[in-house]
Design a protein around this motif. Structure first.
Motif: not given
Length: 452
Positions: A255-270, A312-316
């Protein structure tokens, strides 16, 4: 395949066979058979073999005083005609401390012997002796030359060993005239499999050399998958249970890992996080994770041995759901994980919408076959690996763009890949399994089944 002993007791066929062998309990809470043959059933999964003659169940057994250099299996066979037979197979590996040396080519690397369980009068002649002294014992193994590590040497097959990797080695194994198990070491004849006692086959059948005259059981062989004392077993864990456990603080605590990953969704890289677990006997499992920065729409995934999962993230601007490469990474995670870690394997994505999805392996044989088929389509025959990846990525983007529902698009594409799709709730406390009412229909509805 294998199942837990308690689970198998609910199976009518096995329960009938086992209860007949076990006879009845005495006042000391031990079965008549256990008293006579001096063993107890070990807490290990039961190996099941289904053949044209019937179904065989193989169980590890223990003695009050165990020989550290041997292991023994109880083999119960339920014939198609309803008859039931049971034997004890004693294995004496030449190198008992290293399970990777237990088998060479397609044969057991050591001595083995057979003791019949005498509970069926048909086995006993009028003189009170066993009517047939010898048995054909066929050992089923898995040998995957395309893998590395423990799977590259012959070993008892797990749930997903493919047919092309199965070998069967049959040897004629004899025993002495005494009935019972007390004097097993002195009364039972042995066969040294390394001296050519049987022939092996790379297919699903084995042959036996000309049997002795007293081999009344050679035409109805004992087909068995050895259950090892020291061998690792694939854990059987319900996917929903495993996913809910990943929220637990002394586990992955995602849960805290996912919450942190959500803060990078505006970044260009996964961004990605890989997970590993170290397991030591009689100590708590040690879960660790590693943060990794990707390059564009690719996030690195740590593979092999103790590594078993990734988020991993899939950014915007990227696809909401999993790419083809994400599914390929799930296959690589599963193939690289240790036997005990395979049930834990997962791949998750934190999508640009903030939704969290996870894919799990249901059938590794299907997954491996479908990924190989995709990789080897004729259109990619002359492409380099990087070009293949780019084309497969673009093909998935086309699939997603052609359907307004990305969950439905993913499920339709990967409906026959041996994987399942799960979605976390908004509070990150539970999961739901997603499926289609009709994988063929363009307007199929996505079913949402909450995990219990």
């Amino acid at each position: 395949m294998h199942k837990s002993f308690n689970e198998l007791l609910k199976d009518q066929k096995f329960s009938k066979a086992y209860n007949k062998v076990q006879a009845q309990k005495n006042n000391a809470a031990k079965t008549v058979m256990e008293e006579q043959y001096q063993f107890t059933i070990a807490d290990k999964p039961v190996k099941i073999v289904q053949s044209e003659n019937g179904t065989t169940y193989t169980l590890l057994i223990n003695r009050a005083i165990d020989d550290a250099n041997t292991f023994e299996n109880l083999v119960i066979k339920y014939e198609n005609d309803g008859s039931i037979n049971a034997t004890i197979i004693n294995y004496q590996p030449f190198y008992p401390l290293n399970t990777m040396d237990y088998f060479t080519n397609s044969a057991f690397n050591g001595l083995q012997s057979v003791t019949p369980i005498v509970y069926n009068d048909a086995l006993v002649s009028t003189t009170g002796k066993i009517s047939s002294d010898c048995y054909s014992v066929c050992t089923i193994l898995c040998h995957d030359l395309t893998e590395s590590g423990p799977y590259s040497v012959p070993h008892p097959p797990g749930t997903y060993c493919t047919g092309n990797n199965v070998t069967i080695d049959c040897v004629v194994t004899c025993w002495g005239d005494n009935i019972g198990g007390e004097d097993t070491g002195n009364d039972i004849g042995t066969v040294d499999n390394t001296s050519g006692g049987g022939t092996s086959s790379s297919t699903n059948s084995g042959n036996v050399s000309t049997p002795p005259n007293n081999c009344g059981n050679c035409n109805n062989p004992i087909e068995t998958i050895p259950v090892l004392e020291l061998g690792e077993e694939e854990e059987v864990i319900d996917p929903c249970t495993d996913l809910k456990n990943k929220f637990v603080s002394n586990r992955e605590n995602i849960k805290p890992i996912i919450d942190s990953l959500k803060t990078f969704l505006n970044e260009p890289d996964e961004r990605g996080v890989s997970f590993k677990v170290t397991r030591v006997i009689e100590q708590p499992d040690n879960y660790e994770h590693l943060w990794e920065v990707g390059n564009g729409n690719t996030a690195p995934v740590s593979l092999g041995g103790l590594w078993y999962g990734s988020i991993h993230t899939h950014p915007f601007g990227y696809d909401t759901m999993f790419s083809w490469q994400d599914v390929d990474n799930l296959l690589s995670l599963y193939q690289g994980a240790t036997v005990r870690n395979k049930a834990l394997v997962f791949n998750m994505v934190v999508s640009s919408s903030g939704d969290v999805y996870c894919i799990k392996v249901d059938n590794i044989v299907k997954l491996k076959l479908q990924i190989e088929n995709d990789w080897n389509i004729p259109e990619l025959a002359d492409c380099e690996d990087s070009e293949k990846n780019a084309v497969l990525l673009e093909m998935m983007q086309i699939i997603y763009s052609s359907d307004s529902n990305s969950e439905r698009a993913f499920l339709k594409k990967f409906s026959n890949y041996g994987i399942s799709l799960y979605k976390a709730d908004s509070t990150l406390t539970n999961w739901s399994k997603l499926s289609l009412t009709d994988p063929v229909s363009a307007n199929s509805i996505v079913n949402n089944s909450p995990c219990n």
